[in-house]
Design an enzyme around this catalytic site. Structure first.
Site, PDB file in Angstrom:
ATOM      1  N   LYS A 165      28.410  -6.910  -4.830  1.00 56.93           N
ATOM      2  CA  LYS A 165      26.989  -6.529  -4.841  1.00 56.93           C
ATOM      3  C   LYS A 165      26.351  -6.889  -6.183  1.00 56.93           C
ATOM      4  CE  LYS A 165      28.236  -1.863  -6.342  1.00 56.93           C
ATOM      5  NZ  LYS A 165      28.582  -0.501  -5.870  1.00 56.93           N
ATOM      6  N   ARG A 209      25.077  11.135  -1.414  1.00 60.97           N
ATOM      7  CA  ARG A 209      24.221   9.959  -1.561  1.00 60.97           C
ATOM      8  C   ARG A 209      24.102   9.390  -0.146  1.00 60.97           C
ATOM      9  NH1 ARG A 209      26.207   5.585  -6.016  1.00 60.97           N
ATOM     10  NH2 ARG A 209      27.211   4.787  -4.154  1.00 60.97           N
ATOM     11  N   HIS A 241      32.876   7.385  -0.089  1.00 59.43           N
ATOM     12  CA  HIS A 241      32.867   6.921  -1.485  1.00 59.43           C
ATOM     13  C   HIS A 241      33.100   8.129  -2.391  1.00 59.43           C
ATOM     14  CE1 HIS A 241      32.123   3.980  -4.544  1.00 59.43           C
ATOM     15  NE2 HIS A 241      30.902   4.337  -4.855  1.00 59.43           N
ATOM     16  N   ARG A 280      38.370  -0.851  -1.919  1.00 58.02           N
ATOM     17  CA  ARG A 280      37.097  -1.509  -2.238  1.00 58.02           C
ATOM     18  C   ARG A 280      36.871  -1.632  -3.747  1.00 58.02           C
ATOM     19  NH1 ARG A 280      35.103   2.733   0.788  1.00 58.02           N
ATOM     20  NH2 ARG A 280      33.933   3.385  -1.036  1.00 58.02           N
ATOM     21  N   TYR A 340      11.444  -7.473 -37.940  1.00 55.11           N
ATOM     22  CA  TYR A 340      10.303  -6.563 -37.770  1.00 55.11           C
ATOM     23  C   TYR A 340      10.584  -5.183 -38.348  1.00 55.11           C
ATOM     24  CZ  TYR A 340       8.310  -9.733 -34.207  1.00 55.11           C
ATOM     25  OH  TYR A 340       7.780 -10.786 -33.519  1.00 55.11           O
ATOM     26  N   CYS A 373      15.074  -8.697 -31.875  1.00 51.80           N
ATOM     27  CA  CYS A 373      13.741  -9.049 -31.382  1.00 51.80           C
ATOM     28  C   CYS A 373      13.858  -9.549 -29.941  1.00 51.80           C
ATOM     29  CB  CYS A 373      13.123 -10.138 -32.253  1.00 51.80           C
ATOM     30  SG  CYS A 373      13.173  -9.738 -34.006  1.00 51.80           S
ATOM     31  N   MET A 374      12.733  -9.964 -29.384  1.00 49.67           N
ATOM     32  CA  MET A 374      12.751 -10.431 -27.995  1.00 49.67           C
ATOM     33  C   MET A 374      13.635 -11.667 -27.839  1.00 49.67           C
ATOM     34  SD  MET A 374       9.617 -11.604 -25.491  1.00 49.67           S
ATOM     35  CE  MET A 374       8.696 -10.085 -25.694  1.00 49.67           C
ATOM     36  N   ASP A 375      13.580 -12.556 -28.844  1.00 49.07           N
ATOM     37  CA  ASP A 375      14.228 -13.866 -28.714  1.00 49.07           C
ATOM     38  C   ASP A 375      15.281 -14.143 -29.775  1.00 49.07           C
ATOM     39  OD1 ASP A 375      12.064 -14.385 -26.870  1.00 49.07           O
ATOM     40  OD2 ASP A 375      10.831 -14.756 -28.643  1.00 49.07           O
TER      41      ASP A 375
HETATM   42  C1  PLP Z   1      29.968  -0.261  -5.977  1.00 46.42           C
HETATM   43  C2  PLP Z   1      30.794   0.310  -4.903  1.00 46.42           C
HETATM   44  C3  PLP Z   1      32.188   0.148  -4.893  1.00 46.42           C
HETATM   45  C4  PLP Z   1      32.962  -0.442  -6.055  1.00 46.42           C
HETATM   46  O1  PLP Z   1      33.018   0.521  -7.069  1.00 46.42           O
HETATM   47  P1  PLP Z   1      33.724   0.184  -8.477  1.00 46.42           P
HETATM   48  O2  PLP Z   1      33.670   1.459  -9.213  1.00 46.42           O
HETATM   49  O3  PLP Z   1      32.896  -0.884  -9.094  1.00 46.42           O
HETATM   50  O4  PLP Z   1      35.093  -0.267  -8.156  1.00 46.42           O
HETATM   51  C5  PLP Z   1      32.882   0.570  -3.786  1.00 46.42           C
HETATM   52  N1  PLP Z   1      32.245   1.171  -2.758  1.00 46.42           N
HETATM   53  C6  PLP Z   1      30.910   1.374  -2.759  1.00 46.42           C
HETATM   54  C7  PLP Z   1      30.270   2.050  -1.614  1.00 46.42           C
HETATM   55  C8  PLP Z   1      30.142   0.966  -3.825  1.00 46.42           C
HETATM   56  O5  PLP Z   1      28.831   1.202  -3.828  1.00 46.42           O
END
Ligand code: PLP
Length: 383
Positions: free
Chosen positions: A41, A139, A171, A226, A269, A316-318
């Site tokens: 992602k 969530r 999760h 995951r 700055y 700075c910005m750049d």
């Molecule tokens: C981002 C995410 C992960 C991966 O999590 P990490 O801490 O980066 O390993 C797994 N499952 C879900 C739903 C996530 O949003």
């Protein structure tokens, strides 16, 4: 390693490191009989989703996961044919094209499930669905009291040939704090939700473990894990030992101007820093527009000409200015703003500690319009 090119603001993405990390993580998963879904992602946490996806699949990942539907479709457009799960939707998302592209979809509610079933019916295809239970992150995910009705509805749609329920998933909230009591609590709730899905007649796999749980909780690997951040070589649980991960992102620039200033000259700055004695300054053409947080002004180093050197005055910005003392540095010399840390250069984790955030936020925020990304892939060279 010494690329001849002189970079202004470049993210060097080490694909060998990504492959190494995936082998480490998929190996851990395989030890528990689990397969691996690599999370790509947010453009592969800033590393480039397609680059990471290809490397991950080469190194033993079986599946990919993304948050937004557009991200999933981009993987398909890039030629990725492996299973892709997508889990975060808005009312504006159309599931038809996703189902046609074989994207697996998460459902946290009956409303989402109904939209998936309708789109699958319209496409005359079977949608692959992962049912998400909220086990304590509060969530996304279905609350426990609504779960029995969700699994019943899913079982009905599966019996009608509209969907195939691939998985039950959830999760973790505190996996990066090994031993946190919420982890076992979530695992218990997850077990109950899985039993309810089985009782409804479903036969799904299970997935729960993010990177931290891949590394510390083999009992929670189930059939699929995951990992995200660890794929990029950043350890979410460094307190739990050395996990043999290699950071894949190096942010590099080069000296664009050098000058000697006398004692008493102030820099940048606001004149927040003044030279106590004559010193050589090196101007580096990156700033907060390139992802160097202005709040690191006066409290960051870069790696330049063989050692760490302090940045003086405001970022700075750049531009930012590096104090080289009496050392001779030259225009064109490479500057490592952060990297894996092998040579002693600053790391993304060090920035995160200094800023009171997590390395996830650092690497994910680095790729910007003026910043280039250079993929280094030695295993692909010569093929
Ligand atoms: C981002 C995410 C992960 C991966 O999590 P990490 O801490 O980066 O390993 C797994 N499952 C879900 C739903 C996530 O949003």
């Amino acid at each position: 390693m010494s690329d001849q090119h002189v970079y202004r603001a470049d993210l060097r993405i080490d694909v060998d490191a990504i492959r190494h990390n995936v082998r480490v993580l998929a190996g851990r998963a395989a030890d528990s009989g689990a397969r691996t879904m690599v999370i790509v992602k947010s453009d592969g946490y800033g590393h480039g989703a397609l680059t990471v996806a290809r490397a991950a699949l080469e190194a033993g990942a079986d599946r990919l996961g993304v948050a937004a539907l557009g991200e999933a479709l981009q993987l398909r457009e890039g030629g990725i044919t492996a299973p892709v799960l997508c889990w975060l939707f808005t009312e504006g998302d159309e599931f038809g094209p996703a189902i046609a592209a074989d994207i697996e979809l998460s459902a946290s509610s009956q409303a989402t499930l109904a939209r998936i079933v309708a789109a699958a019916t319209a496409q005359d295809r079977v949608a692959r669905v992962h049912l998400k239970i909220d086990t304590g992150l509060a969530r996304s995910g279905c609350p426990a009291d609504l779960w029995p009705a969700l699994v019943e509805a899913a079982a009905k749609a599966e019996a009608a040939g509209r969907i195939r329920v691939e998985a039950v998933w959830s999760h973790l909230a505190c996996a990066d704090e090994p031993g946190h009591p919420s982890i076992d609590m979530q695992a218990e709730r997850f077990a109950r939700a899985y039993e309810q899905a089985r009782a409804a007649g479903l036969d799904p796999i299970r997935h729960l473990a993010n990177s931290a749980a891949v590394l510390t909780r083999p009992d929670l690997h189930f059939e699929l894990v995951r990992p995200g951040i660890a794929v990029y070589g950043l350890d979410p649980v460094p307190q739990a030992g050395d996990h043999d991960l290699r950071p894949a992102m190096t942010f590099r620039s080069s000296v664009s101007l050098t000058k000697r200033v006398p004692a008493g000259e102030s820099v940048s700055y606001g004149h927040s820093w003044t030279a106590r004695k004559a010193t050589n300054l090196a101007l580096v053409p990156v700033g907060y527009a390139d992802g160097v947080p202005r709040s690191l002004s006066g409290r960051m180093d870069v790696w330049l000409a063989g050692r760490r050197r302090p940045v003086r005055g405001r970022v700075c910005m750049d531009q930012l200015v590096v104090d080289c003392g009496d050392d001779e540095v030259r225009e064109g010399d490479e500057v490592i703003v952060f990297g894996p840390g092998d040579r002693g250069e600053p790391t993304a984790a060090e920035w995160a500690d200094e800023l009171g955030t997590i390395h996830y936020e650092i690497v994910t925020g680095m790729f910007r319009p003026r910043v280039t990304r250079t993929v280094v892939n030695s295993e692909a060279e010569g093929t």
